[in-house]
Design a protein around this motif. Structure first.
Motif, PDB file in Angstrom:
ATOM      1  N   THR A  59       0.857  -1.179   0.000  1.00 41.94           N
ATOM      2  CA  THR A  59       0.000   0.000   0.000  1.00 41.94           C
ATOM      3  C   THR A  59       0.893   1.229   0.000  1.00 41.94           C
ATOM      4  O   THR A  59       1.782   1.351   0.854  1.00 41.94           O
ATOM      5  CB  THR A  59      -0.924   0.030   1.229  1.00 41.94           C
ATOM      6  OG1 THR A  59      -1.777  -1.115   1.210  1.00 41.94           O
ATOM      7  CG2 THR A  59      -1.787   1.281   1.218  1.00 41.94           C
ATOM      8  N   LEU A  60       0.690   2.124  -0.962  1.00 46.53           N
ATOM      9  CA  LEU A  60       1.447   3.363  -1.076  1.00 46.53           C
ATOM     10  C   LEU A  60       0.494   4.540  -0.940  1.00 46.53           C
ATOM     11  O   LEU A  60      -0.627   4.500  -1.460  1.00 46.53           O
ATOM     12  CB  LEU A  60       2.160   3.448  -2.426  1.00 46.53           C
ATOM     13  CG  LEU A  60       3.049   2.264  -2.825  1.00 46.53           C
ATOM     14  CD1 LEU A  60       3.552   2.453  -4.248  1.00 46.53           C
ATOM     15  CD2 LEU A  60       4.217   2.135  -1.861  1.00 46.53           C
ATOM     16  N   ALA A  61       0.925   5.589  -0.257  1.00 47.09           N
ATOM     17  CA  ALA A  61       0.052   6.754  -0.093  1.00 47.09           C
ATOM     18  C   ALA A  61       0.877   8.027   0.017  1.00 47.09           C
ATOM     19  O   ALA A  61       1.989   8.024   0.555  1.00 47.09           O
ATOM     20  CB  ALA A  61      -0.828   6.591   1.144  1.00 47.09           C
ATOM     21  N   TYR A  62       0.295   9.111  -0.490  1.00 47.01           N
ATOM     22  CA  TYR A  62       0.879  10.448  -0.326  1.00 47.01           C
ATOM     23  C   TYR A  62      -0.214  11.388   0.166  1.00 47.01           C
ATOM     24  O   TYR A  62      -1.366  11.316  -0.284  1.00 47.01           O
ATOM     25  CB  TYR A  62       1.448  10.988  -1.640  1.00 47.01           C
ATOM     26  CG  TYR A  62       1.735  12.477  -1.549  1.00 47.01           C
ATOM     27  CD1 TYR A  62       2.872  12.933  -0.896  1.00 47.01           C
ATOM     28  CD2 TYR A  62       0.837  13.411  -2.061  1.00 47.01           C
ATOM     29  CE1 TYR A  62       3.117  14.298  -0.770  1.00 47.01           C
ATOM     30  CE2 TYR A  62       1.077  14.769  -1.945  1.00 47.01           C
ATOM     31  CZ  TYR A  62       2.212  15.211  -1.292  1.00 47.01           C
ATOM     32  OH  TYR A  62       2.453  16.557  -1.149  1.00 47.01           O
ATOM     33  N   ALA A  63       0.146  12.306   1.076  1.00 47.16           N
ATOM     34  CA  ALA A  63      -0.784  13.327   1.540  1.00 47.16           C
ATOM     35  C   ALA A  63      -0.014  14.630   1.728  1.00 47.16           C
ATOM     36  O   ALA A  63       1.044  14.647   2.366  1.00 47.16           O
ATOM     37  CB  ALA A  63      -1.440  12.909   2.856  1.00 47.16           C
ATOM     38  N   GLY A  64      -0.540  15.709   1.163  1.00 48.94           N
ATOM     39  CA  GLY A  64       0.078  17.022   1.306  1.00 48.94           C
ATOM     40  C   GLY A  64      -0.843  17.967   2.055  1.00 48.94           C
ATOM     41  O   GLY A  64      -2.062  17.945   1.863  1.00 48.94           O
ATOM     42  N   GLN A  65      -0.265  18.795   2.926  1.00 48.86           N
ATOM     43  CA  GLN A  65      -1.069  19.767   3.671  1.00 48.86           C
ATOM     44  C   GLN A  65      -1.484  20.890   2.721  1.00 48.86           C
ATOM     45  O   GLN A  65      -0.641  21.600   2.173  1.00 48.86           O
ATOM     46  CB  GLN A  65      -0.277  20.332   4.854  1.00 48.86           C
ATOM     47  CG  GLN A  65      -1.115  21.205   5.760  1.00 48.86           C
ATOM     48  CD  GLN A  65      -0.378  21.763   6.979  1.00 48.86           C
ATOM     49  OE1 GLN A  65      -0.795  22.758   7.569  1.00 48.86           O
ATOM     50  NE2 GLN A  65       0.731  21.118   7.357  1.00 48.86           N
ATOM     51  N   VAL A  66      -2.793  21.058   2.532  1.00 47.10           N
ATOM     52  CA  VAL A  66      -3.302  22.077   1.616  1.00 47.10           C
ATOM     53  C   VAL A  66      -3.854  23.297   2.351  1.00 47.10           C
ATOM     54  O   VAL A  66      -4.081  24.343   1.744  1.00 47.10           O
ATOM     55  CB  VAL A  66      -4.402  21.489   0.701  1.00 47.10           C
ATOM     56  CG1 VAL A  66      -3.832  20.375  -0.176  1.00 47.10           C
ATOM     57  CG2 VAL A  66      -5.588  20.965   1.521  1.00 47.10           C
ATOM     58  N   TRP A  67      -4.070  23.133   3.656  1.00 43.62           N
ATOM     59  CA  TRP A  67      -4.564  24.255   4.480  1.00 43.62           C
ATOM     60  C   TRP A  67      -4.259  23.957   5.929  1.00 43.62           C
ATOM     61  O   TRP A  67      -4.265  22.791   6.350  1.00 43.62           O
ATOM     62  CB  TRP A  67      -6.073  24.430   4.277  1.00 43.62           C
ATOM     63  CG  TRP A  67      -6.651  25.532   5.124  1.00 43.62           C
ATOM     64  CD1 TRP A  67      -6.776  26.855   4.782  1.00 43.62           C
ATOM     65  CD2 TRP A  67      -7.182  25.409   6.456  1.00 43.62           C
ATOM     66  NE1 TRP A  67      -7.337  27.558   5.819  1.00 43.62           N
ATOM     67  CE2 TRP A  67      -7.605  26.691   6.856  1.00 43.62           C
ATOM     68  CE3 TRP A  67      -7.326  24.343   7.332  1.00 43.62           C
ATOM     69  CZ2 TRP A  67      -8.164  26.940   8.113  1.00 43.62           C
ATOM     70  CZ3 TRP A  67      -7.887  24.576   8.581  1.00 43.62           C
ATOM     71  CH2 TRP A  67      -8.308  25.862   8.961  1.00 43.62           C
ATOM     72  N   GLY A  68      -3.980  25.011   6.708  1.00 48.58           N
ATOM     73  CA  GLY A  68      -3.751  24.814   8.126  1.00 48.58           C
ATOM     74  C   GLY A  68      -3.646  26.141   8.856  1.00 48.58           C
ATOM     75  O   GLY A  68      -3.362  27.181   8.247  1.00 48.58           O
ATOM     76  N   ARG A  69      -3.869  26.106  10.169  1.00 41.91           N
ATOM     77  CA  ARG A  69      -3.749  27.283  11.016  1.00 41.91           C
ATOM     78  C   ARG A  69      -3.135  26.889  12.353  1.00 41.91           C
ATOM     79  O   ARG A  69      -3.542  25.901  12.965  1.00 41.91           O
ATOM     80  CB  ARG A  69      -5.116  27.937  11.262  1.00 41.91           C
ATOM     81  CG  ARG A  69      -5.709  28.645  10.058  1.00 41.91           C
ATOM     82  CD  ARG A  69      -4.941  29.925   9.729  1.00 41.91           C
ATOM     83  NE  ARG A  69      -5.565  30.658   8.640  1.00 41.91           N
ATOM     84  CZ  ARG A  69      -5.325  30.461   7.355  1.00 41.91           C
ATOM     85  NH1 ARG A  69      -4.468  29.514   6.983  1.00 41.91           N
ATOM     86  NH2 ARG A  69      -5.931  31.171   6.425  1.00 41.91           N
ATOM     87  N   ASP A  70      -2.168  27.694  12.802  1.00 39.11           N
ATOM     88  CA  ASP A  70      -1.529  27.522  14.096  1.00 39.11           C
ATOM     89  C   ASP A  70      -2.079  28.578  15.040  1.00 39.11           C
ATOM     90  O   ASP A  70      -2.133  29.761  14.688  1.00 39.11           O
ATOM     91  CB  ASP A  70      -0.010  27.667  13.929  1.00 39.11           C
ATOM     92  CG  ASP A  70       0.755  27.389  15.209  1.00 39.11           C
ATOM     93  OD1 ASP A  70       0.127  27.277  16.277  1.00 39.11           O
ATOM     94  OD2 ASP A  70       1.987  27.284  15.136  1.00 39.11           O
ATOM     95  N   ARG A  71      -2.472  28.184  16.249  1.00 42.03           N
ATOM     96  CA  ARG A  71      -3.072  29.117  17.209  1.00 42.03           C
ATOM     97  C   ARG A  71      -2.074  30.161  17.715  1.00 42.03           C
ATOM     98  O   ARG A  71      -2.469  31.234  18.185  1.00 42.03           O
ATOM     99  CB  ARG A  71      -3.644  28.316  18.390  1.00 42.03           C
ATOM    100  CG  ARG A  71      -4.469  29.113  19.380  1.00 42.03           C
ATOM    101  CD  ARG A  71      -5.104  28.185  20.400  1.00 42.03           C
ATOM    102  NE  ARG A  71      -5.878  28.925  21.380  1.00 42.03           N
ATOM    103  CZ  ARG A  71      -5.379  29.413  22.513  1.00 42.03           C
ATOM    104  NH1 ARG A  71      -4.097  29.231  22.794  1.00 42.03           N
ATOM    105  NH2 ARG A  71      -6.143  30.074  23.356  1.00 42.03           N
ATOM    106  N   ASP A  72      -0.788  29.882  17.610  1.00 35.82           N
ATOM    107  CA  ASP A  72       0.237  30.812  18.067  1.00 35.82           C
ATOM    108  C   ASP A  72       0.127  32.135  17.301  1.00 35.82           C
ATOM    109  O   ASP A  72       0.149  32.145  16.065  1.00 35.82           O
ATOM    110  CB  ASP A  72       1.616  30.198  17.830  1.00 35.82           C
ATOM    111  CG  ASP A  72       2.735  31.010  18.459  1.00 35.82           C
ATOM    112  OD1 ASP A  72       2.531  32.207  18.758  1.00 35.82           O
ATOM    113  OD2 ASP A  72       3.832  30.441  18.653  1.00 35.82           O
ATOM    114  N   PRO A  73       0.005  33.291  18.014  1.00 33.74           N
ATOM    115  CA  PRO A  73      -0.110  34.587  17.319  1.00 33.74           C
ATOM    116  C   PRO A  73       1.051  34.867  16.379  1.00 33.74           C
ATOM    117  O   PRO A  73       0.885  35.573  15.380  1.00 33.74           O
ATOM    118  CB  PRO A  73      -0.131  35.596  18.481  1.00 33.74           C
ATOM    119  CG  PRO A  73      -0.626  34.822  19.664  1.00 33.74           C
ATOM    120  CD  PRO A  73      -0.102  33.436  19.478  1.00 33.74           C
ATOM    121  N   ALA A  74       2.218  34.297  16.658  1.00 33.79           N
ATOM    122  CA  ALA A  74       3.377  34.525  15.785  1.00 33.79           C
ATOM    123  C   ALA A  74       3.179  33.909  14.405  1.00 33.79           C
ATOM    124  O   ALA A  74       3.858  34.285  13.450  1.00 33.79           O
ATOM    125  CB  ALA A  74       4.637  33.949  16.435  1.00 33.79           C
TER     126      ALA A  74
END
Length: 292
Positions: free
Chosen positions: A253-268
């Motif tokens: 079984t082969l798989a790829y996943a790329g992050q297409v959206w995200g948010r970090d709660r850190d104000p920086a």
């Protein structure tokens, strides 16, 4: 030759339901896992590696973040709806010029895990819905992001479901997962607690007699604290999975996943389009299995 043709056609018709019954959804998808367990008395050996790549640079110059988490495991099915899997982990990583992380390169033994899975419903042509629950207590020796030495007790619990949308052709898989971890850093004795909530969905389409391919999407939420105490960040991953059976007893079984959206709660990190503090930019999975 003409007399043999009807016999061959009859054999094909007889084999078709057998091929459908042989589709094991447990390893059919990419990062999502199906609800199936093995047949009573079945034994399996797996080599499962998940590669995680890409973090935010700390400054000018080249940077690198690559981690390979590898699990070697043995699975036994004492009944047709219950499986036990014992696994050992290895961690190999190379980190250079990454924000908030020390440079390091090493490979090490990373603990042990026991997987217990119970299947409530087994999917078939007549009853296409499968449902199972799995729990994975684990002792780990390395923090997954920082790579710092620690003694960590981690438990992941998954609800796994799959649905045969088109008989012997299209399957849908879905997972709901909660993972809580608590541990102490070796040397300093400082505590570390975290948790993760994941929802994943995947499609798998038979594109050949023994080959399956389809898209996958996962949503992950990271928390500080072992019980989803304080929200830290979230991300959406999109990719695809490929499952191929070399023989009746071996598969990959082969798989790829790329992050297409995200948010970090850190104000920086305000205004940035990804959460690269708690997750990576790219994930790759390679899983090999042998049944006997």
């Amino acid at each position: 030759m003409n007399r043999a043709a009807p016999i061959l056609a009859a054999l094909v018709l007889m084999l078709q339901p057998v091929l459908a019954a042989d589709v094991d959804t447990e390893n059919l998808f990419g990062f999502t896992e199906g609800a199936d367990t093995g047949e009573e008395g079945e034994q399996d050996v797996f080599l499962d590696t998940i590669g995680r790549f890409g973090k935010r640079k700390a400054g000018p110059g080249s940077s690198r973040y690559g981690v390979a988490d590898t699990k070697l495991s043995y699975q036994y099915d004492p009944t047709g709806n219950f499986s036990i899997e014992l696994g050992v982990y290895g961690d190999a990583r190379r980190v250079r010029n990454i924000a908030d992380l020390d440079d390091k390169a090493f490979a090490t033994f990373d603990g042990v895990e026991v997987d217990l899975k119970y299947q409530f419903l087994k999917g078939s042509k007549d009853q296409p819905f499968g449902l199972a629950i799995e729990t994975r207590p684990r002792f780990a020796r390395t923090l997954p992001i920082e790579g710092t030495g620690a003694n960590i007790f981690d438990v992941e619990t998954l609800l796994q479901a799959d649905l045969q949308i088109v008989p012997d052709k299209v399957w849908l898989g879905a997972n709901l997962s909660f993972e809580g971890a608590a541990g102490r850093l070796r040397g300093s004795g400082l505590g570390d607690r975290s948790s993760l909530f994941t929802v994943s969905n995947a499609l798998s389409v038979r594109v050949g007699e023994n080959t399956f391919l389809g898209p996958e999407m996962r949503y992950l939420r990271a928390y500080d604290g072992s019980y989803l105490n304080r929200f830290e960040g979230h991300a959406v991953f999109v990719g695809a999975g490929l499952h191929h059976r070399f023989t009746e007893k071996t598969f990959v079984t082969l798989a790829y996943a790329g992050q297409v959206w995200g948010r970090d709660r850190d104000p920086a990190s305000a205004g940035r389009s990804f959460d690269l503090a708690h997750f990576e930019r790219h994930n790759v999975r390679v899983k090999l299995g042998v049944m006997f």
